[in-house]
Enzyme design. Structure first.
Site, PDB file in Angstrom:
ATOM      1  N   THR A 220       0.837  -1.211   0.000  1.00 25.46           N
ATOM      2  CA  THR A 220       0.000   0.000   0.000  1.00 25.46           C
ATOM      3  C   THR A 220       0.867   1.254   0.000  1.00 25.46           C
ATOM      4  OG1 THR A 220      -1.809  -1.084   1.132  1.00 25.46           O
ATOM      5  CG2 THR A 220      -1.605   1.268   1.506  1.00 25.46           C
ATOM      6  N   GLY A 250     -10.412  -3.425   2.337  1.00 15.97           N
ATOM      7  CA  GLY A 250      -9.445  -3.321   3.436  1.00 15.97           C
ATOM      8  C   GLY A 250      -9.629  -2.063   4.252  1.00 15.97           C
ATOM      9  N   THR A 271      -0.475   0.876   6.680  1.00 18.81           N
ATOM     10  CA  THR A 271      -0.231  -0.249   5.774  1.00 18.81           C
ATOM     11  C   THR A 271      -0.071  -1.495   6.630  1.00 18.81           C
ATOM     12  OG1 THR A 271       1.332  -1.315   4.283  1.00 18.81           O
ATOM     13  CG2 THR A 271       2.249   0.384   5.714  1.00 18.81           C
TER      14      THR A 271
END
Ligand code: ASP
Length: 354
Positions: A220, A250, A271
């Site tokens: 990410t 997510g 992340t």
């Protein structure tokens, strides 16, 4: 003559009153970025790959810095830095996104303005070249905060954003990652088909689930910034996790989980294993610890990332900048692609634990 003088004075006074007061630009500004956390070990990195990551991170920092230095907004800087990483196939966002269990690229992104608490996000999109700009359009051009799938894509098209064929996101490396995950899936299923209790608690039933996409990395991308007007902003963009189930969303596009900004406290982009970031309401928890618990950024961020996240079974990291320009970049994995730049223009980029 006296009347004329009074009239003139009134005219100039009214003009002065109605002129918008320009906020004096502060000298302090900061941009922090990440390109994902995970099992990033120097022993497994080639010098070429390391150079490519360093260049990509430096490039994103320079793009954001140029905007901030000129007095541009934290929002513009964060969006531009993230866009540059979305366009780079090294990262799991935009081009280079990981594949779902069905072999598709489904992208999530979010952006938040700390000055107004305005926020925008998109999830599960497959044709928007730069999902972060779609998130910004949701924030600024719609009355909504979050749009998903085909609806978000229709909206992005209406807003004149770049629309691409889903094949644009394909990269061989990520495709191979999915093949490895599929193989691991079937091996695990053969091994465990008599004893499904071994998968208990994973939430994935009989399927093997590798949060780190077998390659061991979350990829990410994110950026947080404090601008010369004293405003904070956060932006995050991702392809999610390799082998994720169709329709899985997510933490990145969930405001308060993977992305959050509030001028009173902090701007954060995360992340890691998204399900845990959502369950911990990661970013907003840190902001609340700072606002209501009067805890400093470093202590609050470390409490969440180094203690509560692993205690629950998750892992990952985050980047943060507070209203005073203090930064934090904690992670509980082996490494995290990360960097920052301040008003002196000196970019610092790091990958491993140091
Ligand atoms: N946090 C992301 C997600 O769960 C994955 C990542 O950080 O790479 O979707």
């Amino acid at each position: 003559m006296r009347k004329l003088f009074i009239l003139f004075s009134l005219f100039f006074l009214t003009k002065a009153w109605t002129q918008p007061v320009k906020d004096p630009l502060r000298s302090k500004f900061v941009l922090v970025i990440h390109g994902g956390a995970g099992t990033i070990l120097k022993s497994q990195m080639t010098p070429e790959k390391e150079k490519a990551y360093n260049e990509a991170l430096n490039n994103a920092l320079t793009i954001g810095y140029t905007i901030l230095k000129k007095g541009g907004t934290a929002l513009d800087a964060a969006e531009a830095a993230v866009r540059s990483m979305e366009d780079n196939p090294l990262f799991n966002a935009g081009k280079g996104a990981v594949f779902t269990n069905e072999g598709k690229n489904e992208l999530d992104a979010a952006i938040m303005n700390g000055q107004t608490l305005a926020a925008g996000s998109v999830a599960g999109v497959t044709t928007i070249r730069n999902p972060i700009s779609a998130a910004r359009a949701v924030m600024e051009k719609s009355p909504h905060v979050m749009m998903v799938g085909a609806g978000a894509e229709k909206f992005a098209r209406q807003q004149g954003l770049d629309i691409v064929d889903p094949s644009y996101f394909y990269t061989e490396e990520r495709w191979k990652g999915l093949q490895r995950a599929w193989k691991a899936d079937s091996a695990k299923m053969q091994m465990d088909h008599t004893d499904t209790s071994k998968n208990a608690g994973t939430g994935y039933g009989e399927f093997f689930y590798s949060p780190l996409g077998v390659g061991g990395k979350y990829g990410t991308v994110g950026a947080v910034a404090l601008d010369r007007h004293g405003n904070l902003a956060a932006a995050t963009s991702t392809g999610g996790m390799t082998n994720k189930k169709f329709g899985r969303v997510g933490d990145a596009p969930i405001i308060g989980a993977g992305t959050y900004a509030n001028n009173k406290t902090v701007a954060i982009s995360g992340t890691g294993w998204g399900e845990y970031f959502i369950r911990l309401v990661m970013a907003k928890s840190i902001s609340d610890m700072m606002e209501f618990g009067k805890i400093k950024l470093k202590a609050a961020a470390e409490e969440m990332i180094m203690k509560r996240l692993p205690a629950l079974g998750g892992d990952g990291g985050l980047i943060a900048v507070d209203k005073e320009g203090n930064i934090a970049m904690p992670f509980c994995t082996e490494g995290m692609y990360r960097g920052y730049i301040k008003e002196d223009g000196k970019a610092t980029v790091k990958i491993y634990k140091q």
